[in-house]
Design an enzyme around this catalytic site. Sequence first.
Site, PDB file in Angstrom:
ATOM      1  N   SER A  79       9.921  75.213  68.652  1.00  9.90           N
ATOM      2  CA  SER A  79      10.402  74.125  68.092  1.00  9.90           C
ATOM      3  C   SER A  79      10.969  73.029  69.200  1.00  9.90           C
ATOM      4  CB  SER A  79      11.401  74.416  66.886  1.00  9.90           C
ATOM      5  OG  SER A  79      12.454  75.246  67.510  1.00  9.90           O
ATOM      6  N   CYS A 107      26.197  96.411  78.477  1.00  5.80           N
ATOM      7  CA  CYS A 107      27.694  96.577  78.132  1.00  5.80           C
ATOM      8  C   CYS A 107      28.239  95.316  77.495  1.00  5.80           C
ATOM      9  CB  CYS A 107      28.512  97.306  79.143  1.00  5.80           C
ATOM     10  SG  CYS A 107      30.008  97.973  78.583  1.00  5.80           S
ATOM     11  N   TYR A 120      19.242  93.815  64.352  1.00  5.44           N
ATOM     12  CA  TYR A 120      18.362  93.934  65.488  1.00  5.44           C
ATOM     13  C   TYR A 120      17.299  95.241  65.339  1.00  5.44           C
ATOM     14  CZ  TYR A 120      19.901  89.791  68.017  1.00  5.44           C
ATOM     15  OH  TYR A 120      20.175  88.566  68.249  1.00  5.44           O
ATOM     16  N   CYS A 153      32.028 102.945  79.779  1.00  6.06           N
ATOM     17  CA  CYS A 153      33.439 102.785  79.256  1.00  6.06           C
ATOM     18  C   CYS A 153      33.539 103.091  77.588  1.00  6.06           C
ATOM     19  CB  CYS A 153      33.843 101.117  79.615  1.00  6.06           C
ATOM     20  SG  CYS A 153      32.742 100.010  79.254  1.00  6.06           S
ATOM     21  N   ALA A 212      -1.847  78.499  68.112  1.00  9.33           N
ATOM     22  CA  ALA A 212      -1.941  79.150  69.666  1.00  9.33           C
ATOM     23  C   ALA A 212      -3.058  79.928  69.829  1.00  9.33           C
ATOM     24  CB  ALA A 212      -0.757  79.530  70.058  1.00  9.33           C
ATOM     25  N   GLY A 214       4.123  76.711  70.875  1.00  9.44           N
ATOM     26  CA  GLY A 214       4.608  77.666  69.791  1.00  9.44           C
ATOM     27  C   GLY A 214       6.308  77.588  69.965  1.00  9.44           C
ATOM     28  N   HIS A 261      15.423  84.168  77.512  1.00 14.17           N
ATOM     29  CA  HIS A 261      16.410  84.591  76.602  1.00 14.17           C
ATOM     30  C   HIS A 261      16.765  86.034  76.536  1.00 14.17           C
ATOM     31  CE1 HIS A 261      15.992  80.464  74.195  1.00 14.17           C
ATOM     32  NE2 HIS A 261      16.840  80.444  75.176  1.00 14.17           N
ATOM     33  N   ASN A 305       0.874  73.495  69.101  1.00 16.35           N
ATOM     34  CA  ASN A 305       1.780  73.970  67.672  1.00 16.35           C
ATOM     35  C   ASN A 305       1.383  73.503  66.509  1.00 16.35           C
ATOM     36  OD1 ASN A 305       4.434  73.864  66.072  1.00 16.35           O
ATOM     37  ND2 ASN A 305       5.585  73.726  67.912  1.00 16.35           N
ATOM     38  N   VAL A 306       1.636  74.084  65.401  1.00 13.39           N
ATOM     39  CA  VAL A 306       1.073  73.852  64.083  1.00 13.39           C
ATOM     40  C   VAL A 306       1.646  72.682  63.687  1.00 13.39           C
ATOM     41  CG1 VAL A 306       0.153  76.406  63.804  1.00 13.39           C
ATOM     42  CG2 VAL A 306       2.515  75.866  62.998  1.00 13.39           C
TER      43      VAL A 306
END
Length: 225
Positions: free
Chosen positions: A174, A112, A48, A135, A216, A172, A104, A198-199
Amino acid sequence: MLTGAGISAESGVPTFREPGGLWDSAPVDKVATAEGFAADPPGVWQWYHERRREMSAARPNAGHTALAELEQRITAGGGEFTLITQNVDGLHVAAGSQSVIRVHGSLADVRCTRCEFRRHVGMGQIDDVPTCPQCGVPLRPDVVWFGEALPAEAWQAAAGACGRCDVFMAVGTSALVHPAAGLIDLAIDAGAKTVEINVAPTPASHMVDIPLRGPAGEILPQIVQ
Ligand code: BJW
Ligand code: ZN
């Protein structure tokens, strides 16, 4: 409006399921599940951190900007415009979109794994494995992993908007990941005119009224014009 990783592709942010995408280089069950994180917080954070670095260098493209302009025009005329995004990159807000529902989560936020602690940390550098000041356990990215419920408030707002819309666009994405992909069905059931940008074809292509094939960042500015 439902957007996915493809709208940020022209900003240099990798998508998930295209060849060479994120899921080609990272095992989904290890980096995008609570179980994977519990087994290896430093390893998941490393992945990440790399994505956060990429995103911090990314800037909104013509597709993001067109959606911000579309919102401005529609709301100025007294209409309602809702942008539901599966993306965690913050580029819609950076482009000036006002009504953004992030189903999302966001990679600029942490939370936490044990208590209610949440913090906005931005896309800058943070500790290798940040810990909860309340904590002491590892904090996690505030994103939705597989098997996890979407944030209830965001989901209700998204489903509500799709259930009463006149026009719905999927841009864009799926259209493979549920429940977000189910928003397309909600809009169809509500009688909306539906568009896909979408492509490549997706499972939604045969369901929508108008499938538009192309990037897009090229098609959305044309629609706004
Ligand atoms: C361009 C372009 C350009 C390129 N212009 N286009 C029903 C049926 C089947 C399975 C399920 C179901 N319901 C639930 C599930 C399980 C699962 C799921 O959907 N699995 C399927 C994959 C099989 N869903 C879940 O687990 C969800 N949770 C859940 O359902 O919980 C139930 C529950 C309820 C109550 C209590 C507890 C549990 C959660 C899903 C979370 C998804 N998370 C991720 C990671 C986020 C964090 C992170 O970023 O690290 O979200 S996975 C990943 O996929 C990410 C994305 O938001 C999401 C969607 O991907 P997206 O955006 O569509 O990207 P791609 O790469 O797939 O597609 C890009 C597209 O762009 C392509 O089509 C290109 O062609 C196109 N493109 N360039 C236009 N320039
Ligand atoms: Zn805590």
